[in-house]
Every structure is written in C-alpha cells, then in structure tokens.
Design a protein around this motif. Structure first.
Motif, PDB file in Angstrom:
ATOM      1  N   LYS A 142      18.295  38.800  11.385  1.00 56.29           N
ATOM      2  CA  LYS A 142      19.395  39.723  11.129  1.00 56.29           C
ATOM      3  C   LYS A 142      18.880  41.134  10.854  1.00 56.29           C
ATOM      4  O   LYS A 142      19.479  42.124  11.275  1.00 56.29           O
ATOM      5  CB  LYS A 142      20.231  39.220   9.950  1.00 56.29           C
ATOM      6  CG  LYS A 142      21.025  37.958  10.256  1.00 56.29           C
ATOM      7  CD  LYS A 142      21.756  37.449   9.017  1.00 56.29           C
ATOM      8  CE  LYS A 142      22.497  36.149   9.310  1.00 56.29           C
ATOM      9  NZ  LYS A 142      23.156  35.608   8.091  1.00 56.29           N
ATOM     10  N   THR A 143      17.739  41.219  10.147  1.00 54.78           N
ATOM     11  CA  THR A 143      17.154  42.526   9.845  1.00 54.78           C
ATOM     12  C   THR A 143      16.704  43.224  11.124  1.00 54.78           C
ATOM     13  O   THR A 143      16.966  44.423  11.320  1.00 54.78           O
ATOM     14  CB  THR A 143      15.954  42.365   8.891  1.00 54.78           C
ATOM     15  OG1 THR A 143      16.396  41.769   7.670  1.00 54.78           O
ATOM     16  CG2 THR A 143      15.320  43.722   8.590  1.00 54.78           C
ATOM     17  N   ILE A 144      16.037  42.482  12.009  1.00 54.11           N
ATOM     18  CA  ILE A 144      15.573  43.059  13.270  1.00 54.11           C
ATOM     19  C   ILE A 144      16.760  43.495  14.123  1.00 54.11           C
ATOM     20  O   ILE A 144      16.776  44.599  14.688  1.00 54.11           O
ATOM     21  CB  ILE A 144      14.701  42.048  14.042  1.00 54.11           C
ATOM     22  CG1 ILE A 144      13.415  41.754  13.269  1.00 54.11           C
ATOM     23  CG2 ILE A 144      14.359  42.588  15.441  1.00 54.11           C
ATOM     24  CD1 ILE A 144      12.567  40.646  13.879  1.00 54.11           C
ATOM     25  N   GLU A 145      17.760  42.616  14.220  1.00 50.80           N
ATOM     26  CA  GLU A 145      18.932  42.940  15.038  1.00 50.80           C
ATOM     27  C   GLU A 145      19.638  44.195  14.530  1.00 50.80           C
ATOM     28  O   GLU A 145      20.018  45.072  15.316  1.00 50.80           O
ATOM     29  CB  GLU A 145      19.904  41.752  15.036  1.00 50.80           C
ATOM     30  CG  GLU A 145      19.389  40.550  15.815  1.00 50.80           C
ATOM     31  CD  GLU A 145      20.347  39.368  15.767  1.00 50.80           C
ATOM     32  OE1 GLU A 145      20.297  38.524  16.670  1.00 50.80           O
ATOM     33  OE2 GLU A 145      21.152  39.293  14.809  1.00 50.80           O
ATOM     34  N   LYS A 146      19.803  44.285  13.210  1.00 52.99           N
ATOM     35  CA  LYS A 146      20.486  45.454  12.633  1.00 52.99           C
ATOM     36  C   LYS A 146      19.650  46.716  12.791  1.00 52.99           C
ATOM     37  O   LYS A 146      20.176  47.787  13.146  1.00 52.99           O
ATOM     38  CB  LYS A 146      20.779  45.196  11.156  1.00 52.99           C
ATOM     39  CG  LYS A 146      21.515  46.345  10.470  1.00 52.99           C
ATOM     40  CD  LYS A 146      21.815  46.013   9.010  1.00 52.99           C
ATOM     41  CE  LYS A 146      22.546  47.166   8.328  1.00 52.99           C
ATOM     42  NZ  LYS A 146      22.834  46.845   6.892  1.00 52.99           N
ATOM     43  N   HIS A 147      18.336  46.607  12.551  1.00 54.64           N
ATOM     44  CA  HIS A 147      17.481  47.791  12.588  1.00 54.64           C
ATOM     45  C   HIS A 147      17.317  48.340  14.007  1.00 54.64           C
ATOM     46  O   HIS A 147      17.238  49.558  14.198  1.00 54.64           O
ATOM     47  CB  HIS A 147      16.109  47.447  12.005  1.00 54.64           C
ATOM     48  CG  HIS A 147      15.266  48.650  11.701  1.00 54.64           C
ATOM     49  ND1 HIS A 147      15.530  49.507  10.662  1.00 54.64           N
ATOM     50  CD2 HIS A 147      14.154  49.150  12.317  1.00 54.64           C
ATOM     51  CE1 HIS A 147      14.625  50.487  10.647  1.00 54.64           C
ATOM     52  NE2 HIS A 147      13.785  50.296  11.631  1.00 54.64           N
ATOM     53  N   LEU A 148      17.274  47.438  14.989  1.00 56.77           N
ATOM     54  CA  LEU A 148      17.066  47.874  16.380  1.00 56.77           C
ATOM     55  C   LEU A 148      18.363  47.990  17.175  1.00 56.77           C
ATOM     56  O   LEU A 148      18.367  48.535  18.282  1.00 56.77           O
ATOM     57  CB  LEU A 148      16.123  46.895  17.093  1.00 56.77           C
ATOM     58  CG  LEU A 148      14.699  46.794  16.542  1.00 56.77           C
ATOM     59  CD1 LEU A 148      13.901  45.785  17.364  1.00 56.77           C
ATOM     60  CD2 LEU A 148      13.998  48.149  16.539  1.00 56.77           C
ATOM     61  N   ILE A 150      20.136  45.469  18.488  1.00 59.26           N
ATOM     62  CA  ILE A 150      20.166  44.506  19.590  1.00 59.26           C
ATOM     63  C   ILE A 150      20.441  43.123  19.024  1.00 59.26           C
ATOM     64  O   ILE A 150      20.361  42.901  17.826  1.00 59.26           O
ATOM     65  CB  ILE A 150      18.850  44.482  20.388  1.00 59.26           C
ATOM     66  CG1 ILE A 150      17.661  44.157  19.478  1.00 59.26           C
ATOM     67  CG2 ILE A 150      18.637  45.796  21.118  1.00 59.26           C
ATOM     68  CD1 ILE A 150      16.339  44.015  20.203  1.00 59.26           C
ATOM     69  N   LYS A 151      20.775  42.197  19.916  1.00 57.93           N
ATOM     70  CA  LYS A 151      20.965  40.808  19.543  1.00 57.93           C
ATOM     71  C   LYS A 151      19.821  39.978  20.111  1.00 57.93           C
ATOM     72  O   LYS A 151      19.028  40.462  20.930  1.00 57.93           O
ATOM     73  CB  LYS A 151      22.312  40.291  20.063  1.00 57.93           C
ATOM     74  CG  LYS A 151      23.517  40.930  19.402  1.00 57.93           C
ATOM     75  CD  LYS A 151      23.598  40.579  17.924  1.00 57.93           C
ATOM     76  CE  LYS A 151      24.850  41.131  17.274  1.00 57.93           C
ATOM     77  NZ  LYS A 151      24.915  40.820  15.823  1.00 57.93           N
ATOM     78  N   THR A 155      17.187  43.773  24.668  1.00 55.78           N
ATOM     79  CA  THR A 155      16.146  44.801  24.720  1.00 55.78           C
ATOM     80  C   THR A 155      16.755  46.139  24.335  1.00 55.78           C
ATOM     81  O   THR A 155      17.885  46.455  24.745  1.00 55.78           O
ATOM     82  CB  THR A 155      15.533  44.905  26.123  1.00 55.78           C
ATOM     83  OG1 THR A 155      14.943  43.646  26.484  1.00 55.78           O
ATOM     84  CG2 THR A 155      14.450  45.985  26.190  1.00 55.78           C
ATOM     85  N   THR A 156      16.045  46.921  23.544  1.00 50.11           N
ATOM     86  CA  THR A 156      16.556  48.233  23.150  1.00 50.11           C
ATOM     87  C   THR A 156      16.692  49.142  24.369  1.00 50.11           C
ATOM     88  O   THR A 156      16.004  48.971  25.372  1.00 50.11           O
ATOM     89  CB  THR A 156      15.619  48.897  22.117  1.00 50.11           C
ATOM     90  OG1 THR A 156      14.285  48.949  22.652  1.00 50.11           O
ATOM     91  CG2 THR A 156      15.594  48.093  20.820  1.00 50.11           C
ATOM     92  N   LYS A 157      17.597  50.096  24.284  1.00 51.02           N
ATOM     93  CA  LYS A 157      17.890  50.976  25.421  1.00 51.02           C
ATOM     94  C   LYS A 157      16.670  51.755  25.879  1.00 51.02           C
ATOM     95  O   LYS A 157      16.540  52.084  27.063  1.00 51.02           O
ATOM     96  CB  LYS A 157      19.021  51.938  25.061  1.00 51.02           C
ATOM     97  CG  LYS A 157      20.369  51.247  24.867  1.00 51.02           C
ATOM     98  CD  LYS A 157      21.456  52.247  24.523  1.00 51.02           C
ATOM     99  CE  LYS A 157      22.802  51.545  24.330  1.00 51.02           C
ATOM    100  NZ  LYS A 157      23.878  52.519  23.980  1.00 51.02           N
ATOM    101  N   ASP A 158      15.762  52.062  24.945  1.00 52.16           N
ATOM    102  CA  ASP A 158      14.567  52.816  25.328  1.00 52.16           C
ATOM    103  C   ASP A 158      13.462  51.919  25.880  1.00 52.16           C
ATOM    104  O   ASP A 158      12.381  52.400  26.234  1.00 52.16           O
ATOM    105  CB  ASP A 158      14.030  53.612  24.139  1.00 52.16           C
ATOM    106  CG  ASP A 158      13.645  52.731  22.941  1.00 52.16           C
ATOM    107  OD1 ASP A 158      13.724  51.488  23.064  1.00 52.16           O
ATOM    108  OD2 ASP A 158      13.268  53.290  21.893  1.00 52.16           O
TER     109      ASP A 158
END
Length: 260
Positions: A142-148, A150-151, A155-158
C-alpha cells in the motif's frame, strides 16, 4: 467447427472471474500480443561486447547441445534490452542455438525471471507469501502504491518503477522484503521503503550489504537484534576468491570449489 468454438467458449473464464484481482506469477500472459515496440519485425541483435559473452556461454556446452544455453542467453538479451525480452530477442536466441523459435518461447514464458513486456528501470518484486504477509507486506504494498501512484502490476508514467507482487523470494527470515532488479532489500517498514524509492529516484539505490542483500533496519544479514550470538568458534571454510576467474569450471571439482 461449431463444436470447437463451443469447447473454446467453455474454457474461457467468466467476466466476473476475470475482474477479480489475483496475484500473478509473472508480468504478462503466456501468449504474445504485438505492440509497436515488440513484433517479430522489431530489430534486435546482441552488441559486439555481448557476442563475446554469447560465445563464452556456448563454449560451456558440447556443440550438439547449444540449446542448453537458452536460459543464460535469454538472460543476457533481457539485460541488454533494459530488463525485458521482445519477441525479436527470443528469435535471435533461437537462431543462435539453432532451435525452433517455439522452443525458446516456451522457456521464456515458463520462467518468471523473464519479462516479456516492458518493465520500469527499477522492477520491484514484492514478496506477498505468508511470512512476509504476516510481517507487513500488505502495508509495504500500500505504501509503494500510494507513493508511486500505481497499482500492483503497474508502471509509473515516467517508466522508472514497475511493481509486481510475487510468490516467495526466499528471504523469509528478513520479511517483509522486495527484490529490486537483482538486489534484495529486507526488513522493510513503510518509512524505509519510501527512503528506498526516493534513493532510486535520485539514481542512488543503497548498495548491498556484506552478504549480498541489505536489511533496511541496520542489522547484518540474518543476525538478530543482539548481533551474532553463536558459532564463534566454528569458522566457515576458506574459499578461493579467484576460483572462477577464467570462467571455466571442471565439473569434477565443483564440490571443492563450493567448499563442500
């Protein structure tokens, strides 16, 4: 023809079943779907430097067993291509080992170490199996998803990060943990996983610890909070640091090399 269609229909999952999010064992389906940067016509060839490694890999096998090199050659191609394998790279490997392309496809689609769709510069594989789950892997996810933003599976837009929840990565003693590209970051908390992500954004992921992984709580390898408390008098066998320097290993001496 009609009976074949009915048979296929019976095998297809229902829409409701497909809508349920489940943990995957890889980054893509077992079949190939063309994208602009991933078709059989897309160009791929090993670099001149990597062809030296290709020849070194093939030299380990008898000439009539080139196909034994499929896995290391696929790994080499994936590393050259930014962490994922286009179908053109698999075709190139098939050509080199003189195998039908389908033989290479079946290897690449079986092993989850091969990514047949594009992943981010930092490919985060989050262990969600029982020991990690009990120790807080859901909070880490949940921390990774919220910080980046993404689900799971995204993959992040960048193109910097890809997140994928996977099965056991074998670091149960230091749960929860992630595999970031080739490296293990362990004993994570929501705070330290954010620190890890921010360091990666700056292009400075924390270097590995003494034993090839990095517990993010300050401990060394699997030592407990009291440090090393046993085995003070039993020293590990001495291993020659240059035992594989020339890249050649005599199978008869493997046990000696591995200090068995």
């Amino acid at each position: 023809m009609l009976s074949a269609v009915r048979l296929l229909t019976r095998r297809l999952p229902s829409a409701s079943a497909m809508a349920v999010q489940t943990r995957t064992m890889g980054t893509s389906q077992s079949f190939h779907i063309n994208t602009p940067d991933n078709t059989q016509e897309t160009y791929f060839d090993f670099t001149e430097e990597n062809y030296k490694l290709v020849n070194k890999i093939l030299s380990k096998y008898p000439a009539n067993y080139k196909q034994s090199g499929i896995i290391p050659l696929l790994d080499l191609a994936q590393r050259q291509h930014g962490g994922w394998l286009p179908v053109a790279a698999m075709d190139k490997v098939a050509s080199i080992v003189e195998a039908a392309p389908s033989r290479v496809y079946e290897v690449a689609s079986f092993y989850t170490m091969f990514n047949r769709t594009k992943v981010g510069k930092y490919f985060i594989q989050l262990c969600g199996t029982t020991p990690c789950m009990i120790c807080g892997s859901e909070d880490i996810k949940k921390t990774i998803e919220k910080h980046l933003g993404i689900k799971n599976g995204g993959t992040t837009k960048d193109g910097m990060f890809t997140l994928l929840e996977v099965e056991c990565l074998g670091a149960c003693a230091n749960a929860p943990m992630v595999q970031l590209n080739d490296d293990y970051y362990e004993c994570l908390t929501p705070k330290t996983v954010i620190e890890l992500l921010e360091a990666c954004k700056e292009g400075k992921p924390p270097p590995m610890g003494k034993w090839g992984s990095l517990p993010m709580n300050g401990q060394v390898s699997c030592e407990g909070p009291l440090g090393k408390t046993t085995l003070w008098e039993v020293l590990p066998p001495k291993v020659d640091a240059e035992r594989f320097k020339d890249g050649k290993v005599d199978p008869a001496s493997v046990k000696e090399h591995m200090s068995y």
